[in-house]
Scaffold this motif. Structure first.
Motif, short mmCIF file in Angstrom:
data_model
loop_
_atom_site.label_atom_id
_atom_site.label_comp_id
_atom_site.label_asym_id
_atom_site.label_seq_id
_atom_site.Cartn_x
_atom_site.Cartn_y
_atom_site.Cartn_z
N CYS A 296 6.99 10.60 -7.15
CA CYS A 296 5.91 9.63 -7.40
C CYS A 296 6.06 8.48 -6.41
CB CYS A 296 6.00 9.13 -8.84
SG CYS A 296 4.57 8.20 -9.36
N GLU A 297 5.08 8.33 -5.53
CA GLU A 297 5.18 7.35 -4.45
C GLU A 297 5.09 5.91 -4.94
OE1 GLU A 297 5.72 7.66 -1.26
OE2 GLU A 297 5.82 9.84 -1.13
N ASP A 298 4.19 5.63 -5.86
CA ASP A 298 3.93 4.27 -6.31
C ASP A 298 4.13 4.20 -7.82
OD1 ASP A 298 3.20 1.63 -6.39
OD2 ASP A 298 1.33 1.89 -5.29
N VAL A 299 5.39 4.12 -8.24
CA VAL A 299 5.70 4.18 -9.67
C VAL A 299 5.05 3.04 -10.43
CG1 VAL A 299 7.56 4.12 -11.37
CG2 VAL A 299 7.84 5.43 -9.25
N GLU A 300 5.14 1.83 -9.89
CA GLU A 300 4.59 0.66 -10.59
C GLU A 300 3.12 0.86 -10.91
OE1 GLU A 300 5.27 -2.68 -8.08
OE2 GLU A 300 7.29 -2.00 -7.56
N ILE A 301 2.34 1.26 -9.90
CA ILE A 301 0.90 1.41 -10.09
C ILE A 301 0.60 2.61 -10.98
CG2 ILE A 301 -1.29 1.76 -8.90
CD1 ILE A 301 -0.03 -0.99 -8.55
N TYR A 302 1.43 3.64 -10.91
CA TYR A 302 1.24 4.79 -11.78
C TYR A 302 1.36 4.35 -13.24
CZ TYR A 302 1.08 9.83 -12.56
OH TYR A 302 0.70 11.10 -12.91
N VAL A 303 2.40 3.56 -13.53
CA VAL A 303 2.59 3.04 -14.90
C VAL A 303 1.40 2.19 -15.30
CG1 VAL A 303 4.00 1.54 -16.33
CG2 VAL A 303 5.10 3.15 -14.76
N GLU A 304 0.95 1.33 -14.39
CA GLU A 304 -0.18 0.45 -14.69
C GLU A 304 -1.44 1.26 -14.98
OE1 GLU A 304 -1.78 -3.57 -14.91
OE2 GLU A 304 0.23 -2.71 -14.94
N THR A 305 -1.67 2.32 -14.18
CA THR A 305 -2.88 3.11 -14.34
C THR A 305 -2.87 3.89 -15.66
OG1 THR A 305 -2.97 3.35 -11.93
CG2 THR A 305 -4.35 4.83 -13.22
N VAL A 306 -1.72 4.46 -16.01
CA VAL A 306 -1.63 5.13 -17.30
C VAL A 306 -1.84 4.13 -18.43
CG1 VAL A 306 -0.10 6.41 -18.85
CG2 VAL A 306 -0.15 6.97 -16.41
N GLY A 307 -1.30 2.92 -18.27
CA GLY A 307 -1.53 1.90 -19.29
C GLY A 307 -2.99 1.54 -19.45
N VAL B 181 7.56 11.56 -17.63
CA VAL B 181 8.69 11.07 -16.85
C VAL B 181 8.28 11.04 -15.38
CG1 VAL B 181 11.10 11.44 -16.21
CG2 VAL B 181 10.30 12.04 -18.52
N LEU B 182 8.39 9.85 -14.78
CA LEU B 182 8.05 9.67 -13.37
C LEU B 182 9.34 9.58 -12.57
CD1 LEU B 182 5.35 6.87 -13.81
CD2 LEU B 182 5.01 9.34 -13.82
N LEU B 183 9.48 10.44 -11.60
CA LEU B 183 10.65 10.43 -10.72
C LEU B 183 10.23 9.86 -9.38
CD1 LEU B 183 12.06 13.96 -11.58
CD2 LEU B 183 12.62 11.77 -12.62
N GLY B 184 10.60 8.60 -9.16
CA GLY B 184 10.19 7.91 -7.95
C GLY B 184 11.24 7.93 -6.88
N LYS B 185 10.99 7.19 -5.84
CA LYS B 185 11.92 7.11 -4.73
C LYS B 185 13.10 6.23 -5.10
CE LYS B 185 8.69 7.87 -0.93
NZ LYS B 185 8.15 7.32 0.33
N GLN B 186 14.15 6.32 -4.30
CA GLN B 186 15.35 5.50 -4.46
C GLN B 186 15.98 5.69 -5.84
OE1 GLN B 186 13.39 1.76 -3.35
NE2 GLN B 186 14.69 1.70 -1.53
N GLY B 187 15.83 6.86 -6.41
CA GLY B 187 16.50 7.17 -7.66
C GLY B 187 15.85 6.61 -8.89
N LYS C 138 0.84 -1.20 0.00
CA LYS C 138 0.00 0.00 0.00
C LYS C 138 0.87 1.24 0.00
CE LYS C 138 -3.40 2.36 2.87
NZ LYS C 138 -4.19 2.28 4.08
N ALA C 139 0.58 2.16 -0.89
CA ALA C 139 1.30 3.44 -0.92
C ALA C 139 0.35 4.56 -0.55
CB ALA C 139 1.88 3.69 -2.31
N PRO C 140 0.68 5.36 0.45
CA PRO C 140 -0.23 6.44 0.83
C PRO C 140 -0.35 7.49 -0.26
CG PRO C 140 1.89 6.64 1.93
CD PRO C 140 1.91 5.34 1.20
N PRO C 141 -1.56 8.04 -0.40
CA PRO C 141 -1.75 9.05 -1.45
C PRO C 141 -0.91 10.28 -1.20
CG PRO C 141 -3.62 8.98 0.02
CD PRO C 141 -2.75 7.83 0.40
N THR C 142 -0.22 10.73 -2.24
CA THR C 142 0.62 11.92 -2.14
C THR C 142 0.24 12.87 -3.26
OG1 THR C 142 2.42 10.57 -1.30
CG2 THR C 142 3.00 12.75 -2.13
N PRO C 143 0.07 14.15 -2.97
CA PRO C 143 -0.26 15.11 -4.04
C PRO C 143 0.80 15.08 -5.13
CG PRO C 143 -0.48 16.11 -1.86
CD PRO C 143 0.17 14.77 -1.67
N LEU C 144 0.33 15.03 -6.36
CA LEU C 144 1.24 14.98 -7.49
C LEU C 144 1.75 16.38 -7.79
CD1 LEU C 144 -0.68 12.53 -9.81
CD2 LEU C 144 1.27 12.04 -8.36
#
Length: 536
Positions: free
Chosen positions: A177-188, A133-139, A72-78
């Motif tokens: 971007c807190e949840d990069v994986e799900i962001y990619v999935e949602t755009v897809g 371009v999504l800039l997520g955590k951990q580089g 679970k990733a907490p919602p963060t304002p984009l």
């Protein structure tokens, strides 16, 4: 098959990986397993210790689809920043080159503080007209090759961002971007016509993550599909249910229709608790199937105990108590009618087949009353039951006219009341306590031998302690009359009578050793002259 190319962002810091992904005819890409992300991040740790001049080895990931880890990733304002083609060259059709250029963009203090360890590219750069371009955590740096018209049609967030900027914009960057994986999935999912088919194999926790991102992007079609999924799929466990309900209620507060989902946990029926609890009680009390009845008594008792721990259920508690007492009165009336029937002189001459149903029904009604008393004691609402039972003089008078095998179940109710008063679970008035002892102590003594040998749940020590403590709550004069009557019976019956020796000793000390005198207001003091003589 298209490829995800993990390109080198900084010399000697990143492995180069080619990760195959599937692109559907609709343009939908399948986000790779998070194992790819995790392994890539872990792979950077030893590389950070190597010299910059050492060349990074190339590795290839097998073409294997692995389910996403559910987290679970907490919602963060984009927060988004727009970059032109001249600044970023994000429109390049070559994935390796474009990813490197995005990572090596014009220095910015905030972005520079987060070294880009890996860049992944999705989509088909040859046909797209925009990069996200999504800039997520951990580089993490993830680049999506997308189409403006698809984003604008499906997402109010993207439509607003693109309307604010130059129409020729070709690269949009989203920071933190807190949840990069799900962001990619949602755009897809914006490229998917049959969204339900894409969600049907997902878990509840993953769909909740998609729902959060869809909410941030104002991707209404996706939100609706997620809600339809959550309305139809089972929720496993209390924790998952709480997550679903909290997510749905948050959407409801934003004006999104979530009633179909919430109907699973709420009802629009006016005042349902009283009728529902009454119906459940009736079903359990009238059941003749021993195993099912025993199990459901335990379940209902446990659930009512859970309700007791919720202070917000005060009104429903009152309704529940009224329902329970209504059942108590019904069972008492039935028990009295059965006792009258069994006490008739001709009843003993009837065939066994005619007597057995009555005997079984007496045991059933007494067991019902014992169960209801247990519920009321747990709810700290059994004082009225003690008064009701104390007032059953007619039932107590009929008690001696029935065979002990038929009547001893009633004495179990009396025993439970004494135990409850002795433990402080019940606080009936002095008159009620006295009346209870006057009415039911002797019938209990008459059944005591049978209770010890024929009732497995009977605990002699606990019952005797409860009786003794109940007696000692009365005025001293009442204690004297009851205990002297008990002494006469005990000297004749012995072990077939409750042993109230401890209560008798307390009464004796109160009466003869340290009597309380109202005139002095304190226990009498021994004669000082006698004390001094004993000390010498």
């Amino acid at each position: 098959m298209a490829e995800i190319r993990l390109t080198k962002v900084e010399q000697g810091q990143t492995k180069i990986r080619n990760v195959p992904i599937a692109v559907t005819p609709e343009g939908f890409w399948c986000c790779p397993s998070p194992v790819v992300f995790q392994k890539t991040i872990k792979a950077q740790n030893p590389l950070n210790k190597t010299k910059p001049s050492s060349p990074p080895p190339k590795t290839t990931v097998q073409k294997k689809r692995t389910p996403f880890n559910e987290r679970k990733a907490p919602p963060t304002p984009l927060r988004s920043s727009v970059v032109s083609d001249d600044q970023r060259n994000c429109g390049s059709d070559t994935p390796g080159v474009s990813a490197s250029i995005v990572s090596e963009r014009t220095p910015r203090p905030k972005i520079e503080s987060l070294p880009r360890k890996v860049a992944i590219e999705f989509g088909e750069p040859g046909t797209s007209d925009m990069k996200v371009v999504l800039l997520g955590k951990q580089g993490f740096c993830v680049k999506l090759s997308v189409h403006k018209n698809v984003l604008v049609e499906n997402s109010s967030f993207f439509a607003d961002k693109l309307s604010e900027e130059d129409s020729n914009l070709s690269c949009l960057e989203i920071d933190d971007c807190e949840d990069v994986e799900i962001y990619v999935e949602t755009v897809g999912l914006m490229y998917c016509k049959e969204m339900k088919q894409r969600l049907i194999k997902q878990s509840v926790s993953r769909v909740l993550r998609i729902l959060k991102v869809a909410e941030l992007l104002s991707f209404n079609i996706c939100i609706q599909s997620c809600l339809e999924y959550l309305e139809a799929v089972p929720w496993i466990g209390d924790e998952e249910e709480e997550k679903v309900v909290s997510s749905v209620i948050r959407l409801q507060n934003e004006g999104i229709g979530v009633t179909p989902v919430l109907k699973r946990v709420s009802s629009n029926v006016a005042n349902p608790p009283k009728d529902t609890i009454s119906h459940i009680m009736e079903l359990v009390l009238k059941s003749n199937e021993e195993k099912g009845r025993r199990e459901m008594k335990s379940v209902v008792l446990k659930l009512l105990r859970e309700n007791n721990s919720l202070p917000s259920y005060t009104d429903s508690s009152d309704i529940c108590n009224d329902t329970i007492y209504s059942s108590c009165r019904s069972c008492l009336n039935s028990l009295l009618s059965l006792f009258k029937q069994a006490a008739e002189p001709e009843f003993s001459d009837k065939p066994l087949d005619n007597k057995e149903p009555v005997v079984k029904q007496i045991a059933l009604e007494a067991d019902n009353l014992s169960w209801l008393l247990e519920i009321l004691a747990d709810r700290q609402a059994a004082d009225e039951f003690a008064l009701m039972w104390s007032s059953q003089q007619e039932l107590a008078a009929l008690h001696s006219k029935l065979p002990i095998v038929s009547r001893y179940h009633v004495s179990c109710i009396t025993s439970r009341l004494f135990v409850g008063i002795g433990r402080g679970e019940l606080l009936p008035s002095k008159d009620t306590r006295h009346l209870l002892l006057q009415t039911w102590l002797q019938p209990l003594i008459n059944d005591y031998s049978w209770l010890q040998h024929g009732c497995r749940s009977f605990d002699r020590k606990v019952v005797e302690e409860g009786i003794g403590r109940t007696i000692l709550t009365l005025p001293l004069e009442n204690q004297r009359s009851i205990l002297l009557a008990w002494l006469g019976t005990f000297l004749k019956a012995g072990d077939n009578c409750p042993n109230l020796q401890r209560a008798f000793e307390v009464w004796w000390r109160r009466t003869f050793i340290r009597p309380y005198t109202e005139t002095q207001g304190s226990p009498q003091q021994p004669d000082r002259s006698m004390t001094s003589r004993q000390e010498t």
